[in-house]
Design a protein around this motif. Sequence first.
Motif, PDB file in Angstrom:
ATOM      1  N   GLN A 147      51.255  30.611  41.833  1.00  0.00           N
ATOM      2  CA  GLN A 147      51.870  29.134  41.298  1.00  0.00           C
ATOM      3  C   GLN A 147      50.285  28.139  41.640  1.00  0.00           C
ATOM      4  O   GLN A 147      50.042  27.482  40.212  1.00  0.00           O
ATOM      5  N   HIS A 148      49.447  28.679  41.659  1.00  0.00           N
ATOM      6  CA  HIS A 148      48.333  28.127  41.319  1.00  0.00           C
ATOM      7  C   HIS A 148      47.658  28.404  39.654  1.00  0.00           C
ATOM      8  O   HIS A 148      46.921  27.260  39.561  1.00  0.00           O
ATOM      9  N   CYS A 149      47.533  29.757  39.778  1.00  0.00           N
ATOM     10  CA  CYS A 149      46.956  29.953  38.340  1.00  0.00           C
ATOM     11  C   CYS A 149      48.433  29.576  37.339  1.00  0.00           C
ATOM     12  O   CYS A 149      47.408  28.910  36.350  1.00  0.00           O
ATOM     13  N   VAL A 150      49.179  29.259  37.111  1.00  0.00           N
ATOM     14  CA  VAL A 150      49.839  28.151  36.279  1.00  0.00           C
ATOM     15  C   VAL A 150      49.635  27.236  36.599  1.00  0.00           C
ATOM     16  O   VAL A 150      49.084  26.525  34.727  1.00  0.00           O
ATOM     17  N   LYS A 179      43.117  25.169  31.539  1.00  0.00           N
ATOM     18  CA  LYS A 179      43.131  25.628  30.448  1.00  0.00           C
ATOM     19  C   LYS A 179      43.729  25.046  29.194  1.00  0.00           C
ATOM     20  O   LYS A 179      43.793  26.152  27.864  1.00  0.00           O
ATOM     21  N   LYS A 180      44.746  23.459  29.700  1.00  0.00           N
ATOM     22  CA  LYS A 180      45.214  23.360  28.280  1.00  0.00           C
ATOM     23  C   LYS A 180      46.961  23.775  27.643  1.00  0.00           C
ATOM     24  O   LYS A 180      47.266  23.854  26.331  1.00  0.00           O
ATOM     25  N   LYS A 218      49.040  35.995  24.501  1.00  0.00           N
ATOM     26  CA  LYS A 218      47.688  35.717  24.433  1.00  0.00           C
ATOM     27  C   LYS A 218      46.497  35.768  25.311  1.00  0.00           C
ATOM     28  O   LYS A 218      45.383  36.634  24.998  1.00  0.00           O
ATOM     29  N   LEU A 219      47.862  36.070  26.005  1.00  0.00           N
ATOM     30  CA  LEU A 219      46.675  36.028  27.725  1.00  0.00           C
ATOM     31  C   LEU A 219      48.531  36.884  28.713  1.00  0.00           C
ATOM     32  O   LEU A 219      48.921  36.260  28.640  1.00  0.00           O
ATOM     33  N   ILE A 220      47.735  38.073  28.932  1.00  0.00           N
ATOM     34  CA  ILE A 220      48.493  38.364  29.807  1.00  0.00           C
ATOM     35  C   ILE A 220      47.521  37.865  31.633  1.00  0.00           C
ATOM     36  O   ILE A 220      46.298  38.020  31.858  1.00  0.00           O
ATOM     37  N   VAL A 221      48.054  37.834  32.898  1.00  0.00           N
ATOM     38  CA  VAL A 221      47.741  37.591  34.039  1.00  0.00           C
ATOM     39  C   VAL A 221      48.149  38.414  35.496  1.00  0.00           C
ATOM     40  O   VAL A 221      49.849  38.491  35.039  1.00  0.00           O
ATOM     41  N   GLU A 222      47.428  38.600  35.739  1.00  0.00           N
ATOM     42  CA  GLU A 222      48.160  39.713  37.496  1.00  0.00           C
ATOM     43  C   GLU A 222      47.473  39.065  38.777  1.00  0.00           C
ATOM     44  O   GLU A 222      46.170  38.635  38.278  1.00  0.00           O
ATOM     45  N   ASP A 246      35.143  32.553  31.691  1.00  0.00           N
ATOM     46  CA  ASP A 246      35.762  32.174  32.429  1.00  0.00           C
ATOM     47  C   ASP A 246      36.041  32.189  31.061  1.00  0.00           C
ATOM     48  O   ASP A 246      35.925  32.607  30.140  1.00  0.00           O
ATOM     49  N   LEU A 247      37.667  31.011  31.340  1.00  0.00           N
ATOM     50  CA  LEU A 247      38.571  31.604  30.090  1.00  0.00           C
ATOM     51  C   LEU A 247      38.400  30.483  29.328  1.00  0.00           C
ATOM     52  O   LEU A 247      38.623  29.570  29.408  1.00  0.00           O
ATOM     53  N   PRO A 248      38.982  30.695  28.454  1.00  0.00           N
ATOM     54  CA  PRO A 248      38.173  29.701  27.072  1.00  0.00           C
ATOM     55  C   PRO A 248      39.633  28.574  27.467  1.00  0.00           C
ATOM     56  O   PRO A 248      40.721  28.923  27.692  1.00  0.00           O
TER      57      PRO A 248
END
Length: 149
Positions: free
Chosen positions: A41-44, A51-52, A85-89, A142-144
């Motif tokens: 939930q922090h990552c979301v 990161k918009k 565009k992005l996968i988050v684990e 960093d993630l763009p």
Amino acid sequence: MQKLNFPTYQFRFKNTENKVGIFAPLRKKFILLTPEEWVRQHCVQFLMQEKKYPKVLLNEEKKVEINGMPKRYDILGFNSNGSVKLIVECKAPQVQIEQNTFDQIARYNLSLKAEYLMLTNGLNHYFCQMDYQNKSYYFLKDLPEYSAK
């Protein structure tokens, strides 16, 4: 819950039968608050606020078939054309991010073909950009920010 290496965000909590739930805005419901869910939930929030990423282009905790096996990804970010565009684990803070974590997200990416990968346990974050032409990836500091293609 443990302080994480993210900016401070506001969350909604609910206590039911001595169990704490955290509101997951992408799933539009309360989810049992576990250490991994705290990171997710922090990552979301990080993706939406820092990161918009448009909320409508994020998805979490859905099934995906990898090599004929059912798996669940943590978070996906999409391009407006529907490509990944992005996968988050996400891992719980006490879980070290090691080679097997990178292997797991790499297996997911074989079918999902994301441009970026992010691995986090809430304390340490790793960002990679894929280079499909050279069959490799590059670590990023960093993630763009999200930008539509």
